[in-house]
Design a protein around this motif. Structure first.
Motif, PDB file in Angstrom:
ATOM      1  N   GLY A  19       0.829  -1.217   0.000  1.00  0.00           N
ATOM      2  CA  GLY A  19       0.000   0.000   0.000  1.00  0.00           C
ATOM      3  C   GLY A  19       0.852   1.252   0.000  1.00  0.00           C
ATOM      4  N   ALA A  22       4.245   2.905  -4.803  1.00  0.00           N
ATOM      5  CA  ALA A  22       3.986   2.205  -6.070  1.00  0.00           C
ATOM      6  C   ALA A  22       2.569   1.645  -6.089  1.00  0.00           C
ATOM      7  CB  ALA A  22       5.012   1.082  -6.261  1.00  0.00           C
ATOM      8  N   VAL A  44      -4.074  -5.028  -0.867  1.00  0.00           N
ATOM      9  CA  VAL A  44      -3.858  -5.524   0.497  1.00  0.00           C
ATOM     10  C   VAL A  44      -2.536  -4.984   1.038  1.00  0.00           C
ATOM     11  CG1 VAL A  44      -3.057  -7.720  -0.463  1.00  0.00           C
ATOM     12  CG2 VAL A  44      -3.643  -7.607   1.933  1.00  0.00           C
ATOM     13  N   SER A  52       1.683   3.994   5.685  1.00  0.00           N
ATOM     14  CA  SER A  52       2.475   2.773   5.495  1.00  0.00           C
ATOM     15  C   SER A  52       3.636   3.023   4.547  1.00  0.00           C
ATOM     16  CB  SER A  52       1.591   1.641   4.956  1.00  0.00           C
ATOM     17  OG  SER A  52       1.170   1.931   3.642  1.00  0.00           O
ATOM     18  N   ALA A  54       7.763   3.508   3.215  1.00  0.00           N
ATOM     19  CA  ALA A  54       8.909   4.378   3.499  1.00  0.00           C
ATOM     20  C   ALA A  54       8.532   5.846   3.632  1.00  0.00           C
ATOM     21  CB  ALA A  54       9.959   4.199   2.407  1.00  0.00           C
ATOM     22  N   LEU A  59       8.035  13.300   3.802  1.00  0.00           N
ATOM     23  CA  LEU A  59       9.312  13.604   3.153  1.00  0.00           C
ATOM     24  C   LEU A  59       9.410  15.115   2.976  1.00  0.00           C
ATOM     25  CD1 LEU A  59       9.467  10.943   0.249  1.00  0.00           C
ATOM     26  CD2 LEU A  59      10.616  10.821   2.470  1.00  0.00           C
ATOM     27  N   ALA A  61      11.289  16.379   0.349  1.00  0.00           N
ATOM     28  CA  ALA A  61      11.551  16.649  -1.066  1.00  0.00           C
ATOM     29  C   ALA A  61      11.030  15.511  -1.921  1.00  0.00           C
ATOM     30  CB  ALA A  61      13.051  16.814  -1.303  1.00  0.00           C
ATOM     31  N   VAL A 160      -3.278  -6.780   6.782  1.00  0.00           N
ATOM     32  CA  VAL A 160      -3.186  -8.191   6.363  1.00  0.00           C
ATOM     33  C   VAL A 160      -1.781  -8.387   5.804  1.00  0.00           C
ATOM     34  CG1 VAL A 160      -4.035  -9.960   4.778  1.00  0.00           C
ATOM     35  CG2 VAL A 160      -5.655  -8.404   5.899  1.00  0.00           C
ATOM     36  N   ILE A 162       0.897 -10.313   3.832  1.00  0.00           N
ATOM     37  CA  ILE A 162       0.978 -11.328   2.769  1.00  0.00           C
ATOM     38  C   ILE A 162       2.244 -12.152   2.981  1.00  0.00           C
ATOM     39  CG2 ILE A 162       1.408 -11.626   0.287  1.00  0.00           C
ATOM     40  CD1 ILE A 162      -1.520 -11.069   1.010  1.00  0.00           C
ATOM     41  N   TYR A 218      15.949   3.591   7.120  1.00  0.00           N
ATOM     42  CA  TYR A 218      14.765   3.080   6.434  1.00  0.00           C
ATOM     43  C   TYR A 218      13.729   2.747   7.500  1.00  0.00           C
ATOM     44  CZ  TYR A 218      12.754   0.356   2.514  1.00  0.00           C
ATOM     45  OH  TYR A 218      11.993  -0.127   1.490  1.00  0.00           O
ATOM     46  N   SER A 222       9.375  -2.290   6.105  1.00  0.00           N
ATOM     47  CA  SER A 222       9.575  -3.076   4.886  1.00  0.00           C
ATOM     48  C   SER A 222      10.648  -4.121   5.141  1.00  0.00           C
ATOM     49  CB  SER A 222       9.963  -2.153   3.725  1.00  0.00           C
ATOM     50  OG  SER A 222       8.863  -1.334   3.430  1.00  0.00           O
ATOM     51  N   MET A 355      10.366  14.852   7.811  1.00  0.00           N
ATOM     52  CA  MET A 355      10.591  13.451   7.429  1.00  0.00           C
ATOM     53  C   MET A 355      11.382  12.601   8.410  1.00  0.00           C
ATOM     54  SD  MET A 355      13.229  13.874   4.215  1.00  0.00           S
ATOM     55  CE  MET A 355      13.646  12.150   4.044  1.00  0.00           C
ATOM     56  N   ILE A 385      16.880  -1.254  -1.298  1.00  0.00           N
ATOM     57  CA  ILE A 385      15.855  -0.293  -1.715  1.00  0.00           C
ATOM     58  C   ILE A 385      16.094   0.065  -3.178  1.00  0.00           C
ATOM     59  CG2 ILE A 385      17.132   1.573  -0.516  1.00  0.00           C
ATOM     60  CD1 ILE A 385      14.266   2.913  -0.086  1.00  0.00           C
ATOM     61  N   HIS A 388      15.567   3.583  -4.648  1.00  0.00           N
ATOM     62  CA  HIS A 388      16.434   4.701  -4.232  1.00  0.00           C
ATOM     63  C   HIS A 388      17.780   4.508  -4.930  1.00  0.00           C
ATOM     64  CE1 HIS A 388      18.097   7.741  -1.545  1.00  0.00           C
ATOM     65  NE2 HIS A 388      16.896   7.956  -1.027  1.00  0.00           N
ATOM     66  N   GLY A 424       8.198  -0.168  -8.058  1.00  0.00           N
ATOM     67  CA  GLY A 424       8.836   0.463  -6.893  1.00  0.00           C
ATOM     68  C   GLY A 424      10.050  -0.351  -6.481  1.00  0.00           C
TER      69      GLY A 424
END
Ligand code: FAD
Length: 626
Positions: A19, A22, A44, A52, A54, A59, A61, A160, A162, A218, A222, A355, A385, A388, A424
């Motif tokens: 979510g 991307a 999901v 949710s 990063a 942020l 910028a 949820v 995954i 980070y 994730s 941020m 990542i 990035h 992403g």
């Protein structure tokens, strides 16, 4: 804890997993094309979309904006910049495709209410050539709102987690996961799946320990789920060796972009030496990439690391000097000078408050006034990542109009598994997408996924026995805990099981010491990597004994299994690439030089779901420009 878990089945056309940026881009685009074709789209997320991924904390910028419409930059120039920064290893077609669509995403953000800084002439304020400044504390909330409006909350499942893909032969058939709040096991059946679960943090031991544990550059949400999901589906992966190490304000990981680019600050060592100047000759060793501006991020890191390893640390961001320089023009007018100083002070604090709030807190807690004294900067632990400055992710098809035949197999951003798309951090070899490019790539992938569904409009089969097997495996850590918890007085330590936190510590320690983490000064060699593989083998065995006392710990168990697969794919590719190409990200001490003749190529990797065998191999870099 009761052991009865309801199975909830959801049948859909397109399943978006994740979510974040991307996935939100994908939701907006997919909803549009799905409506035209009478299709259903379901999303999901393991967390709540508003905060949710990063961008959760906000942020300051947007790091990819070209301004093509205003003639500021060309798409080709962006491709050159990305290739250069990744020491030659990037897919021109993918970077091009994102760059030509990214401005459209940024214009949507502004339409949806994101405040973007403007000059007096109404132009966006650039931080650097490609970056624009925003008031971004609520960035993610705004992007998520548009995604939610597009899909409708009935089609969104939050909280949820995954865990695994579902397959029907060589085609994706959906995914399974569990609610982290309720006793519900979810089976999503889909004609196409778009993986967008971000990158991975916590694979390497962080610098933060004790009261600081959990603090990292980070955000900790994730945990390698994109890599796990695509690897386990049998998708070919790329650039799994290309991790990212950011140099940031030390201990709270505050951003340095505004300081370097907007405030034009210098970084110096403890003796006032400027490593970017004093060590310039070193860049010759990394030609041609080291000789072009901007100097690749990993080489900038490396020059600072050389100072550190020679005992010249700490390194400092010279905030007081930068602020003094910016205010110098006003020094003959005390009132204007005071006003300018206040303005700069505000910008300095807001950069963190937008941020990385923890950095502002650390400044406050340590009586740091940036206009008075410098602040320490340091290289963080490694992260994965791909959106990035790293590049790890799935090997995906390029766009039909520009990808060479070797890079095109029917649908943009489809992995090598039929119907499985990635965007992403989940898609590789297309670095420097950042928040805006990830959103744009999500849109690209979603449009292609809907086209795939229209042209392959059958519901794949899902084997009920496989679903039952996955359900049992999902909840096994709860059973292991219940069965054994009374054998010790302290449930944290038990001869019959391992808690996810201890498991994570073991993973992080072996990656740190053998695979070039902070402790190993980012350096490794074949013997160390072989030892890492041996230890990963033991860890994998013990994964069967993971134990969870509740649903929250169950999530932690699965997060760490996902991390472990991200780790293994990294170690395998670092072993395979017998050179050092990104010295500020990792250094192969047994192959200390870059080898353009043999290694200017992608390293790809694949795990076969049928046999469990790994395969690591080279893939050529096909240039479209430059
Ligand atoms: P994310 O946005 O991270 O989204 C991942 C999603 O997957 C989340 O919704 C998460 O909850 C979900 N998820 C994870 N695992 C599971 C699972 N198992 N099941 C279900 N859902 C799952 N970009 C800029 O433009 N400007 C900046 O200044 C900037 N600064 C950054 C600073 C930091 C510290 C970081 C980490 C990134 C920064 N970026 C910046 C980059 C930007 O944040 C990323 O490029 C972008 O968020 C990537 O989008 P994504 O959708 O791939 O991943």
């Amino acid at each position: 804890m009761p052991m009865n878990f309801e199975t909830v089945e959801v049948t859909t056309d397109l399943l978006i997993v994740g979510g974040g940026m991307a996935a939100c881009g994908a939701a907006v685009e997919a909803a549009y094309w799905a409506k035209k074709n009478g299709l259903k789209v379901t999303l999901v997320d393991k967390a709540a979309m508003d905060r949710s991924g990063a961008v959760a904390m906000g942020l300051s910028a947007i790091n990819q904006y070209l301004g093509v419409g205003k003639g500021k930059n060309t798409v080709e120039q962006y491709v050159e910049y990305v290739k250069q920064d990744l020491m030659g290893v990037a897919r021109d077609d993918l970077v091009y495709n994102i760059a030509r669509h990214v401005d459209g995403s940024v214009h949507l953000f502004e339409k949806w209410g994101l405040p973007i800084w403007k000059t007096e002439d109404g132009e966006y304020v650039n931080e650097g050539r490609w970056q624009i400044m925003i008031n971004g504390e609520s960035y993610k909330v705004i992007i998520a709102e548009a995604a939610k409006n597009a899909l409708g909350m009935d089609n969104i499942y939050e909280r949820v987690f995954i865990i695994e893909p579902l397959l029907d032969g060589d085609r994706i058939a959906g995914a399974v996961g569990f609610s982290v709040r309720e006793n519900k096991f979810y089976v999503f059946k889909a004609k196409a799946v778009l993986a967008a679960m971000g990158g991975a943090v916590g694979v390497f031991k962080p610098r933060s320990t004790g009261e600081g544990l959990g603090r990292s550059w980070y955000p900790p949400f994730s945990t390698g789920s994109s890599a796990y999901f695509t690897i386990r589906a049998g998708a070919e992966m790329t650039c799994q060796e290309v991790r990212f190490i950011p140099v940031r304000f030390k201990d709270a990981y505050g951003p340095v972009g505004a300081w370097f680019l907007l405030f034009k600050s210098r970084a110096t060592n403890a003796f006032g030496g400027e490593y970017m100047v004093e060590r310039r000759d070193e860049l010759q060793n990394w030609a041609p990439y080291g000789l072009v501006k901007p100097i690749p991020a990993n080489l900038r890191n490396y020059l600072g690391m050389l100072d550190e390893s020679e005992g010249k640390g700490p390194l400092f961001m010279r905030t007081e000097e930068a602020i003094a320089n910016l205010a110098a023009a006003y020094k003959d007018d005390p009132k204007a000078f005071k006003k300018k100083m206040k303005e700069l002070e505000n910008e300095a604090w807001e950069d963190f408050l937008d941020m990385t709030i923890a950095q502002a807190l650390l400044w406050a807690a340590t009586n740091t006034a940036p206009e008075e004294k410098s602040s320490e900067i340091a290289a963080a632990e490694p992260y994965f990542i791909g959106s990035h400055s790293g590049a790890s992710g799935a090997w995906v098809s390029g766009p039909e109009d520009i990808a060479p035949p070797e890079y095109f197999w029917g649908y943009a951003n489809m992995t090598t598994v039929k119907g499985l798309f990635a965007a992403g951090d989940a898609s590789g070899a297309s670095s420097h997408k950042f928040s805006s490019g990830s959103h744009a790539e999500g849109r690209i992938a979603a449009k292609a996924a809907i086209k795939f569904i229209v042209e392959n409009n059958t519901q794949p089969n899902v084997d009920p026995a496989k679903v039952e097997e996955l359900k049992a495996a999902t909840y096994k850590p709860l059973e292991v805990y219940e069965a054994n918890k009374d054998f010790t007085t302290d449930p944290e330590v038990n001869p019959n099981y391992i808690k996810p936190k201890m498991f994570m510590f073991r993973l992080q320690k072996l990656m740190d010491e053998y695979v070039g983490g902070v402790t190993a000064n980012f350096s490794t060699n074949k013997a160390k990597l072989d030892r890492a593989m041996e230890l990963l083998g033991f860890l994998k065995e013990d994964a069967e004994k993971l134990a969870a006392k509740d649903l929250h710990e169950l999530m932690r168990c699965w997060e760490n299994i996902h991390r472990m697969w991200q780790a293994e794919s990294h170690v395998r590719t670092v072993i395979f690439r017998e050179e050092t190409r990104w010295p500020g990200y990792y250094f192969r001490a047994d192959y200390p030089k870059m080898d353009e003749e043999n290694w200017l190529c992608f390293v790809n990797l694949k795990w076969d779901p049928a046999t469990g065998q790994w395969d690591v191999f080279k893939k050529p870099i096909i240039r479209l420009f430059g």
